[in-house]
Design a protein around this motif. Structure first.
Motif, PDB file in Angstrom:
ATOM      1  N   LEU A 190       5.077  16.161  -8.915  1.00 47.96           N
ATOM      2  CA  LEU A 190       6.260  15.384  -9.302  1.00 47.96           C
ATOM      3  C   LEU A 190       6.806  14.563  -8.131  1.00 47.96           C
ATOM      4  O   LEU A 190       7.473  13.563  -8.340  1.00 47.96           O
ATOM      5  CB  LEU A 190       7.346  16.300  -9.853  1.00 47.96           C
ATOM      6  N   LYS A 191       6.502  14.983  -6.901  1.00 47.09           N
ATOM      7  CA  LYS A 191       6.951  14.202  -5.749  1.00 47.09           C
ATOM      8  C   LYS A 191       6.491  12.756  -5.852  1.00 47.09           C
ATOM      9  O   LYS A 191       7.197  11.843  -5.450  1.00 47.09           O
ATOM     10  CB  LYS A 191       6.449  14.831  -4.442  1.00 47.09           C
ATOM     11  N   ASN A 192       5.299  12.527  -6.402  1.00 49.11           N
ATOM     12  CA  ASN A 192       4.751  11.173  -6.442  1.00 49.11           C
ATOM     13  C   ASN A 192       5.358  10.317  -7.546  1.00 49.11           C
ATOM     14  O   ASN A 192       5.379   9.095  -7.447  1.00 49.11           O
ATOM     15  CB  ASN A 192       3.232  11.207  -6.634  1.00 49.11           C
ATOM     16  N   SER A 227       1.469  23.831  -5.919  1.00 47.27           N
ATOM     17  CA  SER A 227       2.640  23.047  -6.311  1.00 47.27           C
ATOM     18  C   SER A 227       2.287  21.666  -6.849  1.00 47.27           C
ATOM     19  O   SER A 227       3.169  20.907  -7.235  1.00 47.27           O
ATOM     20  CB  SER A 227       3.580  22.901  -5.116  1.00 47.27           C
ATOM     21  N   ASP A 228       1.004  21.314  -6.897  1.00 47.47           N
ATOM     22  CA  ASP A 228       0.650  20.006  -7.444  1.00 47.47           C
ATOM     23  C   ASP A 228       0.877  19.932  -8.962  1.00 47.47           C
ATOM     24  O   ASP A 228       0.824  18.832  -9.525  1.00 47.47           O
ATOM     25  CB  ASP A 228      -0.797  19.631  -7.078  1.00 47.47           C
ATOM     26  N   VAL A 229       1.092  21.062  -9.620  1.00 48.24           N
ATOM     27  CA  VAL A 229       1.600  21.012 -10.999  1.00 48.24           C
ATOM     28  C   VAL A 229       2.853  21.875 -11.029  1.00 48.24           C
ATOM     29  O   VAL A 229       2.876  22.977 -10.461  1.00 48.24           O
ATOM     30  CB  VAL A 229       0.572  21.503 -12.033  1.00 48.24           C
ATOM     31  N   THR A 244     -14.793  18.352  -2.875  1.00 46.06           N
ATOM     32  CA  THR A 244     -15.967  18.807  -3.635  1.00 46.06           C
ATOM     33  C   THR A 244     -15.798  18.596  -5.143  1.00 46.06           C
ATOM     34  O   THR A 244     -16.549  19.159  -5.943  1.00 46.06           O
ATOM     35  CB  THR A 244     -16.268  20.304  -3.390  1.00 46.06           C
ATOM     36  N   ASP A 245     -14.824  17.785  -5.548  1.00 46.36           N
ATOM     37  CA  ASP A 245     -14.579  17.607  -6.991  1.00 46.36           C
ATOM     38  C   ASP A 245     -15.793  17.079  -7.737  1.00 46.36           C
ATOM     39  O   ASP A 245     -16.032  17.449  -8.882  1.00 46.36           O
ATOM     40  CB  ASP A 245     -13.398  16.664  -7.209  1.00 46.36           C
ATOM     41  N   ALA A 246     -16.553  16.166  -7.081  1.00 49.61           N
ATOM     42  CA  ALA A 246     -17.718  15.611  -7.780  1.00 49.61           C
ATOM     43  C   ALA A 246     -18.686  16.741  -8.148  1.00 49.61           C
ATOM     44  O   ALA A 246     -19.225  16.769  -9.259  1.00 49.61           O
ATOM     45  CB  ALA A 246     -18.415  14.566  -6.912  1.00 49.61           C
ATOM     46  N   TRP A 324      -5.570   9.732  -7.692  1.00 53.72           N
ATOM     47  CA  TRP A 324      -6.136   8.692  -6.829  1.00 53.72           C
ATOM     48  C   TRP A 324      -6.608   9.295  -5.501  1.00 53.72           C
ATOM     49  O   TRP A 324      -7.501   8.750  -4.859  1.00 53.72           O
ATOM     50  CB  TRP A 324      -5.097   7.601  -6.559  1.00 53.72           C
ATOM     51  N   ALA A 325      -5.991  10.393  -5.102  1.00 54.53           N
ATOM     52  CA  ALA A 325      -6.378  11.044  -3.842  1.00 54.53           C
ATOM     53  C   ALA A 325      -7.875  11.321  -3.810  1.00 54.53           C
ATOM     54  O   ALA A 325      -8.489  11.351  -2.736  1.00 54.53           O
ATOM     55  CB  ALA A 325      -5.610  12.354  -3.679  1.00 54.53           C
ATOM     56  N   LEU A 326      -8.485  11.541  -4.991  1.00 49.07           N
ATOM     57  CA  LEU A 326      -9.912  11.857  -5.026  1.00 49.07           C
ATOM     58  C   LEU A 326     -10.772  10.684  -4.550  1.00 49.07           C
ATOM     59  O   LEU A 326     -11.931  10.873  -4.169  1.00 49.07           O
ATOM     60  CB  LEU A 326     -10.339  12.270  -6.440  1.00 49.07           C
ATOM     61  N   THR A 327     -10.214   9.487  -4.584  1.00 50.73           N
ATOM     62  CA  THR A 327     -10.971   8.340  -4.040  1.00 50.73           C
ATOM     63  C   THR A 327     -10.832   8.264  -2.526  1.00 50.73           C
ATOM     64  O   THR A 327     -11.660   7.641  -1.872  1.00 50.73           O
ATOM     65  CB  THR A 327     -10.473   6.998  -4.606  1.00 50.73           C
ATOM     66  N   ARG A 328      -9.766   8.878  -1.976  1.00 53.48           N
ATOM     67  CA  ARG A 328      -9.540   8.764  -0.532  1.00 53.48           C
ATOM     68  C   ARG A 328     -10.245   9.916   0.184  1.00 53.48           C
ATOM     69  O   ARG A 328      -9.665  10.653   0.967  1.00 53.48           O
ATOM     70  CB  ARG A 328      -8.029   8.745  -0.235  1.00 53.48           C
ATOM     71  N   GLN A 329     -11.510  10.118  -0.160  1.00 55.11           N
ATOM     72  CA  GLN A 329     -12.340  11.118   0.488  1.00 55.11           C
ATOM     73  C   GLN A 329     -13.725  10.511   0.645  1.00 55.11           C
ATOM     74  O   GLN A 329     -14.045   9.496   0.006  1.00 55.11           O
ATOM     75  CB  GLN A 329     -12.397  12.400  -0.349  1.00 55.11           C
ATOM     76  N   TYR A 360      -2.317  10.106 -13.418  1.00 52.56           N
ATOM     77  CA  TYR A 360      -1.020  10.631 -13.880  1.00 52.56           C
ATOM     78  C   TYR A 360      -0.262  11.245 -12.696  1.00 52.56           C
ATOM     79  O   TYR A 360       0.938  11.424 -12.742  1.00 52.56           O
ATOM     80  CB  TYR A 360      -1.216  11.686 -14.973  1.00 52.56           C
ATOM     81  N   SER A 361      -1.034  11.569 -11.664  1.00 52.83           N
ATOM     82  CA  SER A 361      -0.452  12.192 -10.477  1.00 52.83           C
ATOM     83  C   SER A 361       0.281  11.204  -9.594  1.00 52.83           C
ATOM     84  O   SER A 361       0.998  11.595  -8.693  1.00 52.83           O
ATOM     85  CB  SER A 361      -1.587  12.757  -9.620  1.00 52.83           C
ATOM     86  N   ALA A 362       0.032   9.917  -9.791  1.00 50.00           N
ATOM     87  CA  ALA A 362       0.298   8.988  -8.700  1.00 50.00           C
ATOM     88  C   ALA A 362       1.661   8.324  -8.748  1.00 50.00           C
ATOM     89  O   ALA A 362       2.328   8.194  -7.725  1.00 50.00           O
ATOM     90  CB  ALA A 362      -0.783   7.925  -8.656  1.00 50.00           C
TER      91      ALA A 362
END
Ligand SMILES: Nc1nc2c(c(=O)[nH]1)N[C@H]1C(S)=C(S)[C@@H](COP(=O)(O)OP(=O)(O)OC[C@H]3O[C@@H](n4cnc5c(=O)[nH]c(N)nc54)[C@H](O)[C@@H]3O)O[C@H]1N2
Ligand SMILES: Nc1nc2c(c(=O)[nH]1)N[C@H]1C(S)=C(S)[C@@H](COP(=O)(O)OP(=O)(O)OC[C@H]3O[C@@H](n4cnc5c(=O)[nH]c(N)nc54)[C@H](O)[C@@H]3O)O[C@H]1N2
Ligand SMILES: [Mo]
Length: 751
Positions: A190-192, A227-229, A244-246, A324-329, A360-362
């Protein structure tokens, strides 16, 4: 255009506020009456508007002023400054621009000038800078963003467009009514949601999550941070190793395929090249079946959790959400492409509330049911210089003039940059490996920055042109990303000798003989009215009625009604893929892309794959920790880091770092202790916070602390002295801040 008897208003990227003024000073920013969930970030500006960090006059670096361009440029950041008049500053800038253009050509000017600046459609710093430079022959530019460069380049090959789908992400309302299972890679912190680029009227992200939960939607939070949800929705928490999400997505896809749970009819009708991908999943292509066990080994998760999740997502109405954070790896193209392939196998793309969602996180605007209106912008003109860089290759460019680089299937050459101009961004915030950048930054002969506060960008410039903040100028927040359009009132006169960016460039344009081309004879007020009138005509054509200029000014804001139908991503394609094909070569979802395969990049082949990141816990010394430097909850990037809201969160004057209690204990560290985070690239200080809300082996420190270095140690806690400056792949060359290993130790150094 002064307001009548209404309260003064301002718009920021973190919301709309009423502005209180007494005796010519801003005394408070109060919550906007329309906002159900206002952000506390806004009032952080009040104490710094006229504080000691405010730049109140044009300033020139001492050695540069005394001995000319290029002098002692390694002393940028430590050299003193000399105050000069605006007349002198304009003269120096004009002479230097003329010299660089004549001796080296316009491509020797780098003005990618990436950054968020402030809300306000006219006083948008980059637009002002770029329009001005386009009037004098152009500049080397940058492409894509730090937010999601990898997605911006790979997703168009796979789904025809990225931004188009992002802007039509299925609404929270459809999730509440149609979705059973919301799988959030990177969570929905929710911070974002406090933020929406260009301004917003009402914060809805929290209500979106809560309403979905109340309607029975179950959440899975896949993230190193619990805390990301939000706690109230009782999400299942899976914490794979970062970056390692991919592999996790491929393990889910492989499990679904081996069980025969995929929606083959959807794959046949809507996708291209699934067979090639299936050969990779089964192991036919490379001898390694992408099973749950295989993914478990990479992600360090229980195999059973991955199998269970595969079963659940294949037997539910599921939304796959990727932060979007998943792209910044490293290899950040892969998790987005793999998420598309996984969602395609589930067969729900294009249906309401299920399928796939980007971010939805962003931000507040993702999932917000709103009407797209084509508002006018301040025109930037045409840039005759073709040279560009992928935005995060800035240090590479400064260090390697004439070297070649790959980008999206083509080979390009870095220009030889002599002059850098930044207005509205802070590279000493946003770029990775800042110690490398500081060395590269010493190479150009001249650096000009328009800034309002003495952050590291201003301190590392040769010529500092002091600009106003939005509270010192009239503007309009006009954005299609939010239904509220807001008048931004000039609450106080410019502080010191600060000038609006427009006025700064106008002053130089006069000297360079391009005033008419730059202003077209319009005053700022006339430009704003011009933009409003065009926007009003364009809105009318889309069936939206905007008030006339006078009524808008009188009322202070207006709200565009929500569309009658809820927004559903890719619904037209789903309804009729022949009539509404995607803008890909096949018109379908390209799970295998012949185009990308044709580029021959070993770091981004023709379908989603797992590739080891440059730094991750799977190949790390036993005492190394993975650092996540995510977005700060108390500010936007580095903006207002010096203000009361941000400083209240760091009582010891240094950013906090979160460690798992076991990681802290293993290093003999305790809550509140001052530590250094370090690796071969640099070091920064931080104050320890221990919590079991973080995966063991991971540390979290928010971005945003102003770089404040002594030697190579940042004493405020800027994590970008530690991050790795490498492109995601030759395809997108995006930044990879989130793939970073560090060591943490106690320190006696004073804060
Ligand atoms: N480690 C790590 N690094 C990251 C990220 C991460 O997740 N981790 N995230 C990345 C992302 S997604 C982004 S978008 C970037 C953000 O990076 P930036 O957008 O560069 O960061 P900001 O602090 O917003 O910089 C805006 C600057 O504009 C100035 N400014 C404000 N208003 C005006 C104005 O009217 N005129 C002028 N001339 N200047 C003005 C502010 O003072 C500030 O210095 O950071 C990236 N960096
Ligand atoms: N308050 C506030 N809000 C902001 C901003 C801000 O500066 N302040 N910046 C705005 C901008 S410019 C942008 S681009 C967006 C960015 O939006 P996001 O990219 O979504 O934001 P982050 O906070 O960087 O990342 C979200 C979460 O992803 C998790 N994460 C990190 N690495 C991994 C990983 O490898 N795997 C998984 N599964 N999870 C991971 C982190 O725990 C993090 O909290 O935020 C916007 N919102
Ligand atoms: Mo961003």
């Amino acid at each position: 255009m002064s307001p009548t008897d209404r309260a003064l208003l301002t718009s920021t990227h973190w919301g709309t506020y009423h502005v209180d003024v007494a005796d010519g000073r801003v005394t408070a920013l109060r919550d906007f009456s329309e906002d159900p969930d206002p952000s506390p970030i806004g009032p952080g500006i009040v104490d710094v508007l006229e504080g000691p960090a405010r730049i109140t006059a044009p300033m020139v670096r001492k050695s540069w002023l005394e001995h000319g361009p290029g002098t002692d440029s390694h002393r940028r950041g430590s050299d003193g400054f000399v105050e000069v008049s605006w007349e002198k500053a304009n003269q120096l800038v004009t002479e230097e621009l003329t010299r660089v253009r004549q001796q080296h050509g316009n491509q020797a000017i780098y003005a990618g000038s990436y950054g968020w600046a402030s809300a306000g459609r006219f006083h948008h710093a980059q637009s002002q800078l770029k329009r001005f430079l386009n009037c004098i022959g152009g500049f080397t530019s940058s492409k894509n963003t730090y937010s999601f460069a990898a997605a911006e380049v790979v997703v168009p090959h796979v789904l025809g467009t990225f931004r188009g789908h992002l802007d039509t992400t299925s609404s929270w309302e459809t999730i509440a009514s149609e979705c059973d299972l919301f799988v959030a890679f990177g969570g929905v912190p929710l911070k974002n949601g406090q933020i929406s680029q260009g301004g917003l009227g009402a914060h809805v992200q929290k209500a979106g999550v809560q309403t979905a939960h109340a309607a029975g939607v179950q959440f899975v939070n896949i993230s190193p941070l619990r805390s990301d949800v939000m706690e109230k929705v009782h999400a299942q928490w899976l914490a794979p190793r970062p970056s390692t999400d991919a592999a996790l997505m491929l393990g889910l896809a492989g499990t679904i395929l081996s069980e025969g749970w995929q929606d083959q009819a959807f794959l046949d009708c809507y996708t291209e090249g699934f067979d090639r991908f299936a050969d990779y999943l089964t192991g036919k292509a490379d001898g390694t079946p992408k099973t749950a066990e295989w993914a478990a080994g990479i992600c360090d998760l229980p195999t059973k959790d991955i199998r269970d999740l595969a079963h659940r997502i294949a037997h539910s109405r599921t939304m796959i959400s990727v932060a979007w954070a998943l792209t910044r790896q490293d290899h950040g193209e892969q998790p987005f492409w793999a998420a598309i392939a996984l969602a395609a196998m589930l067969g729900q793309m294009g249906l309401p509330g299920t399928g796939l969602g980007f971010g939805y996180s962003a931000m507040n605007n993702v999932g917000l049911n709103r009407r797209e209106v084509d508002y006018a912008a301040f025109p930037q003109g045409q840039n005759p210089v073709p040279d560009f860089i992928p935005v995060a290759r800035v240090s590479d460019m400064l260090e390697n003039p004439g070297a070649s680089f790959e980008y999206d299937g083509k080979t390009y050459t870095y220009p030889d940059i002599r002059l850098v101009w930044w207005a509205g961004g802070n590279p000493f915030h946003h770029h990775q490996d800042l110690n490398r950048m500081r060395r590269a930054w010493a190479r150009p002969e001249t650096i000009i920055a328009n800034e309002w506060c003495w952050n590291a960008l201003a301190r590392h410039a040769d010529i500092v042109l002091p600009c106003t903040t939005p509270l010192e100028r009239n503007d309009i927040a006009l954005t299609s990303k939010d239904p509220y359009q807001v008048v931004m009132d000039r609450a106080i006169p410019p502080v010191g000798q600060a000038r609006d960016d427009h006025e700064i460039f106008k002053g130089i344009a006069v000297r360079m003989g391009v005033e008419d081309a730059f202003t077209e004879g319009r005053s700022p007020e006339e430009w704003q009215r011009w933009m409003w009138d065009i926007s009003r005509q364009q809105a009318a054509r889309a069936g939206v009625e905007l008030p006339d200029w006078e009524s808008f000014q009188r009322d202070g804001w207006t709200k565009v009604p929500a569309p009658e139908d809820q927004t559903v991503m890719m619904s037209a394609f789903r309804a009729d893929p022949v009539a509404n094909p995607l803008a890909t070569p096949s018109g379908r979802i390209e799970i295998f892309s012949k185009t990308i395969a044709g580029f021959g990049y070993d770091d981004c082949p023709g379908h989603p794959v797992w590739l080891e990141p440059a730094e991750w816990l799977g190949r790390a010394a036993p005492d190394a920790l993975h650092m996540i430097s995510n977005q700060p909850r108390n500010k936007l990037h580095s903006q207002l880091d010096h203000g009361a809201v941000s400083t209240a969160d760091r009582p010891k004057g240094v950013e906090r770092v979160m460690l798992h209690p076991k990681d802290a204990a293993a290093r003999g560290l305790t809550e509140g202790q001052i530590v250094t985070l370090h690796n071969t690239r640099g070091a920064c200080m931080a104050e320890v916070r221990t919590s079991d809300e973080i995966r063991q082996g991971v540390v979290q420190i928010s971005t945003g602390a102003w770089l404040d270095e002594e030697g190579e140690l940042c004493k405020r806690g800027n994590p970008n002295v530690l991050t790795l400056d490498k492109g995601t792949s030759q395809l997108a060359q995006g930044p990879i801040a989130h793939s970073c290993l560090v060591w943490v130790s106690a320190t006696d150094a004073p804060v």
